[in-house]
Design an enzyme around this catalytic site. Structure first.
Site, PDB file in Angstrom:
ATOM      1  NE  ARG A   1     -24.763   9.650  69.228  1.00 18.19           N
ATOM      2  CZ  ARG A   1     -25.613   9.043  68.242  1.00 18.19           C
ATOM      3  NH1 ARG A   1     -26.513   8.611  68.513  1.00 18.19           N
ATOM      4  NH2 ARG A   1     -24.928   9.305  66.982  1.00 18.19           N
TER       5      ARG A   1
ATOM      6  CG  ASP B   1     -17.000   9.468  70.916  1.00 16.96           C
ATOM      7  OD1 ASP B   1     -17.977   9.165  71.247  1.00 16.96           O
ATOM      8  OD2 ASP B   1     -16.598   9.626  69.686  1.00 16.96           O
TER       9      ASP B   1
ATOM     10  NE  ARG C   1     -11.689  10.791  67.733  1.00 14.34           N
ATOM     11  CZ  ARG C   1     -11.821   9.693  68.764  1.00 14.34           C
ATOM     12  NH1 ARG C   1     -13.266   9.598  69.094  1.00 14.34           N
ATOM     13  NH2 ARG C   1     -10.936   8.642  68.932  1.00 14.34           N
TER      14      ARG C   1
END
Length: 248
Positions: free
Chosen positions: A50, A52, A198
């Site tokens: 997944r 973002d 991140r």
């Protein structure tokens, strides 16, 4: 029934990540539309991860189950005909029927790009984080070594219903290097949590700002507390760089 493994790359700037969403354009939606045009059906597809909104991919993997007999190379060319210029299929191969793009994955590598220059580069808008204060890449590399090995990365995960249970991951590569004015953080692991890379990048920037020292990162890992780590760096500097599978 055939099971196909496709490698694609994409510019994530126009998309709200890979997964289909009700009110936003996603890479999966665009890919499925192209696949339907080629095959005349909407087969079951599985993505490797997944990603973002705003995150890019040099290598993203998809498994597709279909009874269609189209040869792999022809499928690559046909999909690229219907896909927009910001998404491209690079290869296709037949794999075992029990192969799954996500669950068969043994590791991933991510790259985070930081444009380290007093003046922004308009051509990197949406493709690298602009950080105008000087960065000591050697210091950041020293700090990044604490991520290596097997750890509980609860402190480096945004609380989310998508991640439950074991937050332990094994990081096999963690390095920071400078190429001119670009500072690159590369990290590889057997798996990643939501926003993990991140937050790792944001924590390294806290080291650059002297708010942390390299020796703080083991303490942050041990705390298992998201509030102890640095901020979540913006998505547009992040790239899925490589996806690994056993015997491939």
């Amino acid at each position: 029934m055939r099971n196909l493994l496709l490698h694609i790359s994409y510019d994530g700037k126009p998309y709200h990540g890979w997964q289909i969403q009700q009110n936003a354009l996603s890479v999966q939606q665009v890919f499925q539309t192209a696949l339907h045009k080629v095959l005349g059906e909407l087969p079951d597809i599985k993505g490797c991860s997944r990603t973002d909104a705003g995150v890019h991919a040099y290598d993203y993997c998809i498994s597709v189950k279909t009874p269609h007999a189209i040869p792999c190379q022809r499928l690559v060319m046909a999909l690229n005909h219907f896909l927009p210029p910001d998404i491209a299929v690079s290869s296709c191969q037949e794999v075992e029927l029990d192969f799954h793009a996500r669950y068969s994955c043994t590791g991933k590598e991510y790259l985070y790009k930081i444009w380290n220059h007093p003046i922004r580069d308009p051509f990197l808008n949406g493709y690298a984080l602009h950080y105008w204060y000087p960065l000591d890449a050697e210091l950041l590399h020293e700090a990044a070594q604490a991520y290596l090995g097997r750890h509980d990365f609860t402190s480096f995960c945004t609380a989310d219903r998508r991640d439950r249970g074991d937050f332990t991951r094994t990081v096999t590569k963690s390095q920071v290097r400078r190429e001119g004015d670009m500072v690159l953080f590369t990290v590889a692991a057997d798996g990643f949590l939501y926003n993990m890379v991140r937050i790792m990048a944001g924590t390294l920037l806290r080291v650059a700002q002297k708010k942390f020292v390299p020796e703080d990162i083991p303490r942050i890992l041990e705390a298992k507390d998201r509030g102890m780590a640095g901020p979540t760096a913006p998505p547009w500097g992040l790239y899925l760089n490589r996806v690994e599978y056993a015997n491939r």
